[in-house]
Design an enzyme around this catalytic site. Sequence first.
Site, PDB file in Angstrom:
ATOM      1  N   HIS A  99      44.019  32.770  43.704  1.00  0.00           N
ATOM      2  CA  HIS A  99      44.174  31.804  44.875  1.00  0.00           C
ATOM      3  C   HIS A  99      43.493  30.474  44.207  1.00  0.00           C
ATOM      4  O   HIS A  99      43.016  30.456  43.275  1.00  0.00           O
ATOM      5  CB  HIS A  99      43.909  32.005  46.292  1.00  0.00           C
ATOM      6  CG  HIS A  99      42.609  31.823  46.013  1.00  0.00           C
ATOM      7  ND1 HIS A  99      41.588  32.754  45.678  1.00  0.00           N
ATOM      8  CD2 HIS A  99      41.236  31.221  46.492  1.00  0.00           C
ATOM      9  CE1 HIS A  99      40.163  32.729  46.032  1.00  0.00           C
ATOM     10  NE2 HIS A  99      39.808  31.761  45.605  1.00  0.00           N
ATOM     11  N   ASP A 121      37.049  27.500  43.135  1.00  0.00           N
ATOM     12  CA  ASP A 121      35.523  27.628  42.413  1.00  0.00           C
ATOM     13  C   ASP A 121      36.700  29.107  41.587  1.00  0.00           C
ATOM     14  O   ASP A 121      35.866  30.243  40.936  1.00  0.00           O
ATOM     15  CB  ASP A 121      34.601  28.756  43.093  1.00  0.00           C
ATOM     16  CG  ASP A 121      35.000  29.707  44.606  1.00  0.00           C
ATOM     17  OD1 ASP A 121      36.554  28.719  45.105  1.00  0.00           O
ATOM     18  OD2 ASP A 121      34.647  30.261  44.918  1.00  0.00           O
ATOM     19  N   ASP A 173      38.773  36.886  46.541  1.00  0.00           N
ATOM     20  CA  ASP A 173      38.000  36.331  47.841  1.00  0.00           C
ATOM     21  C   ASP A 173      39.234  36.872  48.598  1.00  0.00           C
ATOM     22  O   ASP A 173      40.258  36.745  49.023  1.00  0.00           O
ATOM     23  CB  ASP A 173      37.969  34.740  48.355  1.00  0.00           C
ATOM     24  CG  ASP A 173      37.158  34.866  46.628  1.00  0.00           C
ATOM     25  OD1 ASP A 173      36.616  35.220  45.860  1.00  0.00           O
ATOM     26  OD2 ASP A 173      36.958  32.782  47.123  1.00  0.00           O
ATOM     27  N   HIS A 220      42.503  35.463  52.793  1.00  0.00           N
ATOM     28  CA  HIS A 220      41.400  34.738  52.444  1.00  0.00           C
ATOM     29  C   HIS A 220      41.482  33.179  52.980  1.00  0.00           C
ATOM     30  O   HIS A 220      43.175  33.610  54.084  1.00  0.00           O
ATOM     31  CB  HIS A 220      41.781  34.058  50.538  1.00  0.00           C
ATOM     32  CG  HIS A 220      40.601  33.254  51.097  1.00  0.00           C
ATOM     33  ND1 HIS A 220      38.646  33.569  51.505  1.00  0.00           N
ATOM     34  CD2 HIS A 220      40.090  32.405  50.041  1.00  0.00           C
ATOM     35  CE1 HIS A 220      37.811  32.651  51.221  1.00  0.00           C
ATOM     36  NE2 HIS A 220      38.367  31.989  50.160  1.00  0.00           N
ATOM     37  N   HIS A 249      41.925  28.110  45.122  1.00  0.00           N
ATOM     38  CA  HIS A 249      40.228  27.354  45.869  1.00  0.00           C
ATOM     39  C   HIS A 249      39.758  26.987  45.039  1.00  0.00           C
ATOM     40  O   HIS A 249      39.377  27.531  43.577  1.00  0.00           O
ATOM     41  CB  HIS A 249      39.606  27.993  46.785  1.00  0.00           C
ATOM     42  CG  HIS A 249      39.778  28.093  48.299  1.00  0.00           C
ATOM     43  ND1 HIS A 249      39.169  28.991  48.788  1.00  0.00           N
ATOM     44  CD2 HIS A 249      40.325  27.522  48.632  1.00  0.00           C
ATOM     45  CE1 HIS A 249      40.051  29.098  50.182  1.00  0.00           C
ATOM     46  NE2 HIS A 249      40.951  28.088  49.882  1.00  0.00           N
TER      47      HIS A 249
END
Length: 309
Positions: free
Chosen positions: A59, A63, A209, A137, A61
């Site tokens: 995904h 991080d 996640d 998520h 994000h």
Amino acid sequence: MRVTFLGTGGAVPTTERGPSAFLVNRDGERLLFDCGEGTQRQMMRFGTGFTVSHLFVTHLHGDHVLGIPGLIQTWDFNDREEPIAIHAPPGSKRHLQSLVNAGGYRPSFPVNIHEVKPGNVALSGDGYEVRTFETDHRNVRSMGFALVEDDRPGRFNREKAEALGVPVGPDFGRLHEGESVELEDGTVIHPEQVVGDPRPGRRLVYTGDTRPVDATVDVVDEPDLLIHDATFAEDRAERAHGTGHSTGREAAEIANRAGARRLALTHISSRYAGDASPIEREAQAAFDGEAFVPQDGQKLDIQFPDADE
């Protein structure tokens, strides 16, 4: 097949854990899963090398993707010519292209970004495939990946072959490869007479996640290694639910349902920077197999399921 955990931390890096990334070396082919900030530094630090053919992104994000610009530019500085394929969820291409071209940069080698829907095959490799499955998520389209090797031929029964009159030599190999052979007297020996049932290859599942989801269980039976989000211990279960993550116990319950042999607990919140043992203990208490929180740089060899037979 060797897994190197390059980044096992959560959204905020710590002195001990970098953001999400791990590398699989399968018979010399290197596959990178997620690429958090500083991934290239971790690759140097832990000796994996930079030779990567495919990058799989769970995904968007930060991080999980902010290491991409630096790695792309390092490859370019090292005169890379081979293309890199990036596989990511639907709707990701435009954003990933912006990362690749950060600061107006234009790599001199091809960067091919492929959007893949969950429930499909992201990559059909030589003797394996990487499947996608939908995860859950917060505020983002996300998916996990399952690396699944092809079944291997069953074991060859030499004693039975000799008893049937098959001469020692090339006919053994032909039978093991699925080809019937004809003996001098005209008798035809078929592979199923001397070769056992197909044996499964190695299987690895990575969630990225996510909350606990059935798709993680359904994507493949009995993975040799499940790498699952375990951001929090159980006393933060409400926080895990609200942020779209899992606890160690929840990851263990999914691992049990999937029939996983080993469970690696990753994306550890920075609140456990000094001690992630609460997450590990809760998972170990709930999981029937081996559960552990890997350290950055830890390497794990995945053996064939029947390696001990």
